[in-house]
Design a protein around this motif. Structure first.
Motif, PDB file in Angstrom:
ATOM      1  N   VAL A 103       0.838  -1.206   0.000  1.00  0.00           N
ATOM      2  CA  VAL A 103       0.000   0.000   0.000  1.00  0.00           C
ATOM      3  C   VAL A 103       0.871   1.254   0.000  1.00  0.00           C
ATOM      4  CG1 VAL A 103      -1.690   1.319   1.328  1.00  0.00           C
ATOM      5  CG2 VAL A 103      -1.963  -1.151   1.075  1.00  0.00           C
ATOM      6  N   THR A 104       1.979   1.233   0.737  1.00  0.00           N
ATOM      7  CA  THR A 104       2.884   2.388   0.759  1.00  0.00           C
ATOM      8  C   THR A 104       3.468   2.649  -0.618  1.00  0.00           C
ATOM      9  OG1 THR A 104       3.460   1.962   3.077  1.00  0.00           O
ATOM     10  CG2 THR A 104       4.971   3.334   1.799  1.00  0.00           C
ATOM     11  N   VAL A 105       3.941   1.594  -1.278  1.00  0.00           N
ATOM     12  CA  VAL A 105       4.507   1.750  -2.626  1.00  0.00           C
ATOM     13  C   VAL A 105       3.430   2.232  -3.591  1.00  0.00           C
ATOM     14  CG1 VAL A 105       5.532   0.509  -4.559  1.00  0.00           C
ATOM     15  CG2 VAL A 105       6.311   0.040  -2.232  1.00  0.00           C
ATOM     16  N   ARG A 106       2.221   1.693  -3.469  1.00  0.00           N
ATOM     17  CA  ARG A 106       1.121   2.102  -4.350  1.00  0.00           C
ATOM     18  C   ARG A 106       0.785   3.581  -4.146  1.00  0.00           C
ATOM     19  NH1 ARG A 106      -3.074  -1.035  -2.481  1.00  0.00           N
ATOM     20  NH2 ARG A 106      -2.129  -2.778  -3.624  1.00  0.00           N
ATOM     21  N   SER A 158     -13.751   4.053 -21.079  1.00  0.00           N
ATOM     22  CA  SER A 158     -13.563   4.339 -19.654  1.00  0.00           C
ATOM     23  C   SER A 158     -12.629   3.312 -19.033  1.00  0.00           C
ATOM     24  CB  SER A 158     -14.918   4.301 -18.930  1.00  0.00           C
ATOM     25  OG  SER A 158     -14.741   4.378 -17.535  1.00  0.00           O
ATOM     26  N   PRO A 159     -11.687   3.749 -18.216  1.00  0.00           N
ATOM     27  CA  PRO A 159     -10.806   2.786 -17.550  1.00  0.00           C
ATOM     28  C   PRO A 159     -11.497   2.037 -16.406  1.00  0.00           C
ATOM     29  CG  PRO A 159     -10.325   4.989 -16.771  1.00  0.00           C
ATOM     30  CD  PRO A 159     -11.347   5.138 -17.853  1.00  0.00           C
ATOM     31  N   GLY A 160     -12.731   2.429 -16.087  1.00  0.00           N
ATOM     32  CA  GLY A 160     -13.406   1.817 -14.945  1.00  0.00           C
ATOM     33  C   GLY A 160     -12.864   2.352 -13.635  1.00  0.00           C
ATOM     34  N   TYR A 161     -13.349   1.766 -12.564  1.00  0.00           N
ATOM     35  CA  TYR A 161     -12.902   2.215 -11.245  1.00  0.00           C
ATOM     36  C   TYR A 161     -11.650   1.443 -10.848  1.00  0.00           C
ATOM     37  CZ  TYR A 161     -17.634   4.111 -11.115  1.00  0.00           C
ATOM     38  OH  TYR A 161     -18.782   4.781 -11.404  1.00  0.00           O
ATOM     39  N   GLY A 162     -10.611   2.177 -10.511  1.00  0.00           N
ATOM     40  CA  GLY A 162      -9.337   1.578 -10.133  1.00  0.00           C
ATOM     41  C   GLY A 162      -8.293   2.669  -9.964  1.00  0.00           C
ATOM     42  N   LEU A 163      -7.037   2.264  -9.996  1.00  0.00           N
ATOM     43  CA  LEU A 163      -5.958   3.227  -9.786  1.00  0.00           C
ATOM     44  C   LEU A 163      -5.887   4.267 -10.906  1.00  0.00           C
ATOM     45  CD1 LEU A 163      -3.032   1.053  -8.379  1.00  0.00           C
ATOM     46  CD2 LEU A 163      -4.585   2.567  -7.145  1.00  0.00           C
ATOM     47  N   THR A 164      -6.199   3.850 -12.136  1.00  0.00           N
ATOM     48  CA  THR A 164      -6.198   4.814 -13.233  1.00  0.00           C
ATOM     49  C   THR A 164      -7.232   5.898 -13.000  1.00  0.00           C
ATOM     50  OG1 THR A 164      -5.501   3.071 -14.772  1.00  0.00           O
ATOM     51  CG2 THR A 164      -6.414   5.084 -15.727  1.00  0.00           C
ATOM     52  N   ALA A 165      -8.397   5.511 -12.524  1.00  0.00           N
ATOM     53  CA  ALA A 165      -9.434   6.492 -12.213  1.00  0.00           C
ATOM     54  C   ALA A 165      -9.000   7.405 -11.072  1.00  0.00           C
ATOM     55  CB  ALA A 165     -10.742   5.777 -11.855  1.00  0.00           C
ATOM     56  N   TYR A 194      -7.829  10.129   0.996  1.00  0.00           N
ATOM     57  CA  TYR A 194      -8.443   8.809   1.126  1.00  0.00           C
ATOM     58  C   TYR A 194      -9.860   8.775   0.551  1.00  0.00           C
ATOM     59  CZ  TYR A 194     -11.386  10.437   4.996  1.00  0.00           C
ATOM     60  OH  TYR A 194     -12.319  11.090   5.760  1.00  0.00           O
ATOM     61  N   ILE A 195     -10.440   9.931   0.268  1.00  0.00           N
ATOM     62  CA  ILE A 195     -11.825   9.971  -0.212  1.00  0.00           C
ATOM     63  C   ILE A 195     -11.904   9.525  -1.661  1.00  0.00           C
ATOM     64  CG2 ILE A 195     -13.781  11.498  -0.655  1.00  0.00           C
ATOM     65  CD1 ILE A 195     -12.906  13.162   1.718  1.00  0.00           C
ATOM     66  N   THR A 196     -10.979  10.014  -2.498  1.00  0.00           N
ATOM     67  CA  THR A 196     -11.032   9.696  -3.925  1.00  0.00           C
ATOM     68  C   THR A 196     -10.937   8.199  -4.165  1.00  0.00           C
ATOM     69  OG1 THR A 196     -10.030  11.832  -4.466  1.00  0.00           O
ATOM     70  CG2 THR A 196      -9.948  10.122  -6.155  1.00  0.00           C
ATOM     71  N   ILE A 218     -14.107   6.382  -3.548  1.00  0.00           N
ATOM     72  CA  ILE A 218     -15.212   6.635  -4.465  1.00  0.00           C
ATOM     73  C   ILE A 218     -14.942   6.066  -5.855  1.00  0.00           C
ATOM     74  CG2 ILE A 218     -16.559   8.462  -5.597  1.00  0.00           C
ATOM     75  CD1 ILE A 218     -16.138  10.150  -3.092  1.00  0.00           C
ATOM     76  N   VAL A 219     -13.725   6.227  -6.374  1.00  0.00           N
ATOM     77  CA  VAL A 219     -13.438   5.776  -7.741  1.00  0.00           C
ATOM     78  C   VAL A 219     -12.325   4.734  -7.790  1.00  0.00           C
ATOM     79  CG1 VAL A 219     -14.190   7.971  -8.728  1.00  0.00           C
ATOM     80  CG2 VAL A 219     -11.777   7.646  -8.161  1.00  0.00           C
ATOM     81  N   GLY A 220     -11.806   4.326  -6.637  1.00  0.00           N
ATOM     82  CA  GLY A 220     -10.657   3.421  -6.635  1.00  0.00           C
ATOM     83  C   GLY A 220     -10.985   1.960  -6.656  1.00  0.00           C
ATOM     84  N   GLY A 221     -12.271   1.608  -6.652  1.00  0.00           N
ATOM     85  CA  GLY A 221     -12.627   0.186  -6.637  1.00  0.00           C
ATOM     86  C   GLY A 221     -12.194  -0.461  -5.329  1.00  0.00           C
ATOM     87  N   ALA A 222     -11.539  -1.616  -5.459  1.00  0.00           N
ATOM     88  CA  ALA A 222     -11.096  -2.350  -4.267  1.00  0.00           C
ATOM     89  C   ALA A 222      -9.697  -1.966  -3.820  1.00  0.00           C
ATOM     90  CB  ALA A 222     -11.142  -3.851  -4.549  1.00  0.00           C
ATOM     91  N   ASN A 223      -9.084  -0.992  -4.484  1.00  0.00           N
ATOM     92  CA  ASN A 223      -7.718  -0.602  -4.126  1.00  0.00           C
ATOM     93  C   ASN A 223      -7.699   0.191  -2.823  1.00  0.00           C
ATOM     94  OD1 ASN A 223      -5.993  -1.370  -6.593  1.00  0.00           O
ATOM     95  ND2 ASN A 223      -7.771  -0.353  -7.500  1.00  0.00           N
ATOM     96  N   GLN A 224      -6.574   0.109  -2.152  1.00  0.00           N
ATOM     97  CA  GLN A 224      -6.385   0.843  -0.913  1.00  0.00           C
ATOM     98  C   GLN A 224      -5.127   1.699  -0.990  1.00  0.00           C
ATOM     99  OE1 GLN A 224      -6.400  -2.245   2.160  1.00  0.00           O
ATOM    100  NE2 GLN A 224      -8.402  -1.509   2.837  1.00  0.00           N
ATOM    101  N   MET A 225      -5.186   2.829  -0.279  1.00  0.00           N
ATOM    102  CA  MET A 225      -4.017   3.693  -0.121  1.00  0.00           C
ATOM    103  C   MET A 225      -3.835   3.967   1.363  1.00  0.00           C
ATOM    104  SD  MET A 225      -4.572   6.195  -3.449  1.00  0.00           S
ATOM    105  CE  MET A 225      -3.208   7.283  -3.027  1.00  0.00           C
ATOM    106  N   LEU A 226      -2.774   4.676   1.704  1.00  0.00           N
ATOM    107  CA  LEU A 226      -2.465   4.884   3.121  1.00  0.00           C
ATOM    108  C   LEU A 226      -3.598   5.586   3.855  1.00  0.00           C
ATOM    109  CD1 LEU A 226       1.304   5.911   2.895  1.00  0.00           C
ATOM    110  CD2 LEU A 226       0.365   3.781   3.810  1.00  0.00           C
ATOM    111  N   GLY A 227      -4.234   6.547   3.202  1.00  0.00           N
ATOM    112  CA  GLY A 227      -5.333   7.257   3.841  1.00  0.00           C
ATOM    113  C   GLY A 227      -6.474   6.329   4.209  1.00  0.00           C
TER     114      GLY A 227
END
Length: 306
Positions: free
Chosen positions: A98-101, A172-179, A249-251, A254-263
């Motif tokens: 998650v940190t690297v992402r 559309s790239p769909g919901y994920g890191l690209t979004a 952490y909000i974005t 909402i648009v990140g799908g199942a991805n997680q970030m530090l927030g």
């Protein structure tokens, strides 16, 4: 009708009326007038105290909280200092990923925003007429007046299946890191354009004309004259985009799908997981990354011109 005139001292010629005498400076006023540093200190004491309270004290509280732990049986916070939370962050593969992402997304957003901001800011500062320049500045500032959530949900609609992105034929790239990268690059773009625009406005037109008179073509002028002078503005905008993306952490919700970030991890651990010490330890990661980044930039000497 006769009018009375103030009595005057015959020997000195000065008026003896107390109401007309010049005010006598009090000792405190004389002291403040004499000691400029004391005047400045009193003026800045309130904002500095407020900054110390809400920033330095908050960071210290965050660090102390990250050294606590949660009892696995009672779920109560154990205030004994330990490095177990930081050990978990280092040893657990999920937190490393998650940190690297998060750092990767922040870098991508920063690079995209700088690449978009440079031509826009250059056109605003050096090409557009004064009237058009004012209109463009308003256009850049207008998205800042809209709610953050409104902008994120607008991009959720744009990138949704069957949404405007697909209607346009671009797909559309769909919901994920690209979004997430697209949405955050849009949200933080004004924070990058404005510092670069301000830096470009300080570049005198005569300097560009002199470089052209000496035989430099447009590309050489940009590389050798403009870009070195733009480094402070680019760094300021890049720091804005990178730091704001690191802490968001909000974005991604909402648009990140199942991805997680530090927030997201901070939000989950401080809320549903009820593990405030671990959340504080995770929150220290963006702080450490920004400190390292600023220290590296400072070693180049670029911060001195900010």
């Amino acid at each position: 009708m006769a009018t009375s005139t103030p009595a005057a001292d015959g020997r000195t010629g000065r008026t003896t009326d107390p109401a007309l005498r010049a005010p006598v400076a009090r000792p405190g006023s004389r002291l403040l007038h004499r000691l400029v540093w004391l005047r400045l200190g009193l003026l800045l004491s309130a904002p500095l105290a407020w900054m110390l309270l809400i920033y330095v004290v908050a960071l210290a509280a965050l660090l102390i909280t990250s050294l606590w732990s949660v009892d696995s049986l009672s779920s109560e916070i154990d205030r004994t200092w330990t490095l177990d939370n930081f050990r978990t962050l280092v040893e657990n593969q999920v937190y490393r990923d998650v940190t690297v992402r998060t750092i990767g997304v922040a870098l991508a957003v920063t690079v995209i925003d700088v690449a978009i901001a440079l031509p826009i800011a250059f056109y605003m500062a050096k090409v557009a007429s004064p009237r058009l320049r004012r209109m463009l500045v308003v256009a850049v500032l207008t998205p800042l007046w809209a709610s953050y959530l409104v902008k994120v949900f607008a991009w959720r609609v744009v990138l949704s299946e069957g949404g405007p992105a697909e209607w346009s034929g671009l797909g559309s790239p769909g919901y994920g890191l690209t979004a997430v990268v697209i949405t955050q690059a849009y949200i933080w773009l004004p924070y990058v354009i404005l510092p670069v625009f301000a830096a470009l406005e300080r570049v005198p037109d005569s300097l560009l004309e002199a470089a052209g008179d000496l035989g430099a073509n447009s590309g050489m002028v940009l590389r050798s004259v403009v870009l070195p002078l733009l480094v402070p503005g680019i760094l300021a905008g890049g720091i804005f985009a990178f730091s704001l993306t690191m802490g968001d952490y909000i974005t991604v919700n909402i648009v990140g799908g199942a991805n997680q970030m530090l927030g997201n991890l901070v939000f989950v651990n401080a809320g549903a997981a009820n593990n405030l010490p671990l959340a504080a330890a995770i929150a220290m990661i963006p702080i450490v990354v920004m400190v390292v980044l600023l220290a590296a930039i400072r070693r180049t000497g670029a911060l001195e011109n900010l």
